[in-house]
Design an enzyme around this catalytic site. Sequence first.
Site, PDB file in Angstrom:
ATOM      1  N   TYR A   1       4.499 -12.662   4.887  1.00 40.01           N
ATOM      2  CA  TYR A   1       3.353 -12.092   4.172  1.00 40.01           C
ATOM      3  C   TYR A   1       3.056 -12.949   2.955  1.00 40.01           C
ATOM      4  O   TYR A   1       3.851 -13.026   2.026  1.00 40.01           O
ATOM      5  CB  TYR A   1       3.663 -10.649   3.773  1.00 40.01           C
ATOM      6  CG  TYR A   1       2.554  -9.924   3.043  1.00 40.01           C
ATOM      7  CD1 TYR A   1       1.238 -10.395   3.016  1.00 40.01           C
ATOM      8  CD2 TYR A   1       2.818  -8.731   2.372  1.00 40.01           C
ATOM      9  CE1 TYR A   1       0.237  -9.718   2.356  1.00 40.01           C
ATOM     10  CE2 TYR A   1       1.823  -8.041   1.694  1.00 40.01           C
ATOM     11  CZ  TYR A   1       0.539  -8.535   1.695  1.00 40.01           C
ATOM     12  OH  TYR A   1      -0.454  -7.854   1.028  1.00 40.01           O
TER      13      TYR A   1
ATOM     14  N   THR B   1       0.824  -1.204   0.000  1.00 38.23           N
ATOM     15  CA  THR B   1       0.000   0.000   0.000  1.00 38.23           C
ATOM     16  C   THR B   1       0.860   1.257   0.000  1.00 38.23           C
ATOM     17  O   THR B   1       0.437   2.305  -0.481  1.00 38.23           O
ATOM     18  CB  THR B   1      -0.956  -0.011   1.207  1.00 38.23           C
ATOM     19  OG1 THR B   1      -1.679  -1.250   1.226  1.00 38.23           O
ATOM     20  CG2 THR B   1      -1.946   1.137   1.156  1.00 38.23           C
TER      21      THR B   1
ATOM     22  N   LYS C   1       1.011 -12.707   7.827  1.00 35.62           N
ATOM     23  CA  LYS C   1      -0.139 -12.012   7.256  1.00 35.62           C
ATOM     24  C   LYS C   1      -0.634 -12.839   6.084  1.00 35.62           C
ATOM     25  O   LYS C   1       0.129 -13.156   5.172  1.00 35.62           O
ATOM     26  CB  LYS C   1       0.246 -10.606   6.787  1.00 35.62           C
ATOM     27  CG  LYS C   1      -0.884  -9.879   6.065  1.00 35.62           C
ATOM     28  CD  LYS C   1      -0.437  -8.541   5.503  1.00 35.62           C
ATOM     29  CE  LYS C   1      -1.563  -7.886   4.703  1.00 35.62           C
ATOM     30  NZ  LYS C   1      -1.145  -6.594   4.106  1.00 35.62           N
TER      31      LYS C   1
END
EC number: 4.3.3.7
Length: 297
Positions: free
Chosen positions: A133, A45, A161
């Site tokens: 992740y 992001t 994650k």
Amino acid sequence: MFTGSLVALVTPMHIDGSIDWQALEALINWHIASQTQAIVVAGTTGEAATLTLDEHKAIMRFCVDIANDRIPIIAGAGANATARAIELTLAAYHCGCAASLQVTPYYNRPPQRGLYAHFAKIAAAAPLPMILYNVPTRTACDIALETVTALAKITHIIGIKEATPHARLAQIRQLFPKNQSFKIYGGEDALCAQAACEGLIDGVISVTANVAPEAMQNMMHCALNGDLKQAQAINQRLAALHESLFCETNPIAVKWALQRMGKIAAGIRLPLMPLDERWHESLTAALVAAGITIQTH
């Protein structure tokens, strides 16, 4: 360690694409006031793919300095070259980040033994807590459950994650029962309330928290503490926003939303583009439905 709502923070930019440090400082202070539990910087992001190495390191240092121990800063330090990931992780460690987030190596599609070796070597390079992740829709690389189990035995690897479906979260939770030291973080905002209510995750690393930090933290607090009715009520209010923020590739929509809120300028780096006009009306409606104040043109 980290639980609740962790924001996957955008990197504010001026129209020319240069980093807007003043806006970044304001966002950090806003998240502290909103009780966000940790800030992940320079991740997906945060447009890590189009940051220079110097910018990436500078963002880590700046955020740690501004946070000043008021909120944990987690560095997006993953890369598809192990040497670069180690360099970023060492930089995160030396500037005082609380942990690193390590995405699976993208594009080069390593075998499972390569994934294990990659993460193990990073963990050996710096005594910094590491969150794996897994986001196969972006990386074309999926960590097998057996590989996660093996990696979890490494001292500094503290969690994962998972930007994956509900069924995968349930499989991971079976491997790591709740209240163990290895934490599970959801990566899909639309699924996190239900997953937290079911005890499948310990927190969320959230895109929606960029624009609704207080609501996301309240929702996760309720879900993790057994107030399932209130958690679902908050999630229902955010449902259209969860969907609209992914109408185009993240972080296109969330940066446009933050611009409408007056938090950042419109800068975004190629090959990403500003949000297509056809999505403006629906995203504006989702922001209003979530109770978010937007600026009128």
